[in-house]
Design a protein around this motif. Structure first.
Motif, PDB file in Angstrom:
ATOM      1  N   GLY A  89      31.268  43.355  48.098  1.00 34.98           N
ATOM      2  CA  GLY A  89      30.337  42.497  48.937  1.00 34.98           C
ATOM      3  C   GLY A  89      30.969  42.092  50.120  1.00 34.98           C
ATOM      4  O   GLY A  89      31.723  41.104  50.086  1.00 34.98           O
ATOM      5  N   LYS A 138      36.760  40.195  39.693  1.00 36.12           N
ATOM      6  CA  LYS A 138      36.934  38.684  39.842  1.00 36.12           C
ATOM      7  C   LYS A 138      36.443  37.666  38.916  1.00 36.12           C
ATOM      8  O   LYS A 138      35.428  37.958  38.283  1.00 36.12           O
ATOM      9  CB  LYS A 138      35.972  38.041  41.246  1.00 36.12           C
ATOM     10  CG  LYS A 138      36.740  38.743  42.536  1.00 36.12           C
ATOM     11  CD  LYS A 138      35.873  38.299  43.712  1.00 36.12           C
ATOM     12  CE  LYS A 138      36.198  39.343  45.063  1.00 36.12           C
ATOM     13  NZ  LYS A 138      35.423  38.990  46.099  1.00 36.12           N
ATOM     14  N   GLU A 156      38.298  41.450  52.935  1.00 26.83           N
ATOM     15  CA  GLU A 156      37.641  40.334  51.955  1.00 26.83           C
ATOM     16  C   GLU A 156      37.142  39.366  52.675  1.00 26.83           C
ATOM     17  O   GLU A 156      37.929  38.482  53.585  1.00 26.83           O
ATOM     18  CB  GLU A 156      38.903  39.916  50.942  1.00 26.83           C
ATOM     19  CG  GLU A 156      38.431  38.614  50.134  1.00 26.83           C
ATOM     20  CD  GLU A 156      37.116  38.724  49.135  1.00 26.83           C
ATOM     21  OE1 GLU A 156      36.100  38.242  49.368  1.00 26.83           O
ATOM     22  OE2 GLU A 156      37.589  39.157  48.134  1.00 26.83           O
ATOM     23  N   ASP A 157      35.907  39.056  52.569  1.00 27.69           N
ATOM     24  CA  ASP A 157      35.088  37.882  53.271  1.00 27.69           C
ATOM     25  C   ASP A 157      35.381  36.480  52.633  1.00 27.69           C
ATOM     26  O   ASP A 157      35.068  35.480  53.498  1.00 27.69           O
ATOM     27  CB  ASP A 157      33.956  38.265  53.441  1.00 27.69           C
ATOM     28  CG  ASP A 157      32.953  38.362  52.039  1.00 27.69           C
ATOM     29  OD1 ASP A 157      33.434  38.915  51.245  1.00 27.69           O
ATOM     30  OD2 ASP A 157      31.878  37.529  51.851  1.00 27.69           O
ATOM     31  N   ASP A 170      37.203  44.650  49.036  1.00 29.59           N
ATOM     32  CA  ASP A 170      36.049  43.590  48.598  1.00 29.59           C
ATOM     33  C   ASP A 170      34.877  44.837  48.604  1.00 29.59           C
ATOM     34  O   ASP A 170      34.406  45.253  49.381  1.00 29.59           O
ATOM     35  CB  ASP A 170      35.840  42.427  48.876  1.00 29.59           C
ATOM     36  CG  ASP A 170      34.779  41.475  48.165  1.00 29.59           C
ATOM     37  OD1 ASP A 170      34.690  41.681  47.024  1.00 29.59           O
ATOM     38  OD2 ASP A 170      34.246  40.805  48.988  1.00 29.59           O
TER      39      ASP A 170
END
Ligand code: CA
Length: 228
Positions: free
Chosen positions: A59, A107, A13-14, A57
């Motif tokens: 993206g 989300k 996850e970024d 995630d």
């Protein structure tokens, strides 16, 4: 589940806020967490730590986004994957691409919900990987016959209630691991169960009464219970 070791989860996850929140909640629930902020690092962590599950995630920055990484993982493993999606259009993509992810969470999500999903997926996949094992678990002189739902002590059946049986089975399946009351509630009563954590103590007391010294069921201070 490996005895004496926490199940490992890799979180790719970024967004650092989401990553650390997920990290914190999973740790609280007894998982060991490794983070990665992009797909390439994620793949490295996964190869390095061989996790029980990946939270992924969609993206992600760099050349390998969540969808590409999911595809890459699925090419040679059935490691459980939960996708994090930010938009409805991403859900459509996940479903449309039939990536083989085990579940997805949209989300914004509550960390508790994600933890519940992680557990549910691990329960399903653990059950699958145990499918080839004998249906009777032996803990010392106690046998837990999961096919007949019968507990035997020195070969003699012991009468347990349904909940007591489920509790003992769950402890036996996680032998050697310290389980919190919350974990036991989630695993035995179900994560949507609402009530007092002392319910667990009451049932542990009953199981101890019925099986006595034959069962090495320890109270772990500040945590919960462990069956050795
Ligand atoms: Ca992202």
């Amino acid at each position: 589940m490996t005895q004496g070791a926490e199940p490992v989860v890799v979180v790719v996850e970024d967004d650092p806020n989401i990553a650390s929140l997920v990290d914190m909640y999973l740790r609280q629930d007894g998982y060991r967490v490794y983070q990665a902020a992009d797909g390439e690092t994620g793949l490295e962590r996964i190869k390095q730590h061989r996790p029980k599950l990946v939270v992924l995630d969609i993206g992600l920055p760099g050349g390998l986004d969540g969808i590409a990484l999911c595809r890459e993982l699925r090419a040679d493993s059935d490691i459980p994957i939960i996708m994090l999606t930010a938009r409805d259009s991403e859900i459509d993509r996940v479903l449309g691409l039939e990536l083989g992810a085990d579940d997805y969470v949209t989300k914004p999500f509550s960390p508790r919900e994600l933890v519940a999903r992680v557990k549910a997926v691990l329960r399903r996949t653990d059950a699958a990987s145990w499918a080839g094992l004998p249906p009777t678990l032996s803990i010392g002189k106690v046998e837990v016959d999961t096919a007949r739902r019968e507990v035997r002590l020195n070969g003699e059946p012991v009468g347990l209630t349904t909940r007591e049986f489920d509790l003992l089975q769950y402890l036996a399946e996680n032998q050697g691991l310290a389980l919190s009351r919350r974990q036991l509630l989630d695993g035995v009563w179900g994560y949507d169960w609402v009530g007092d954590e002392r319910t667990v103590d009451v049932h542990v007391l009953q199981v101890r009464k019925k099986l006595g010294d034959a069962l090495n069921l320890a109270t772990v201070r500040g945590v919960g219970y462990r069956l050795d």
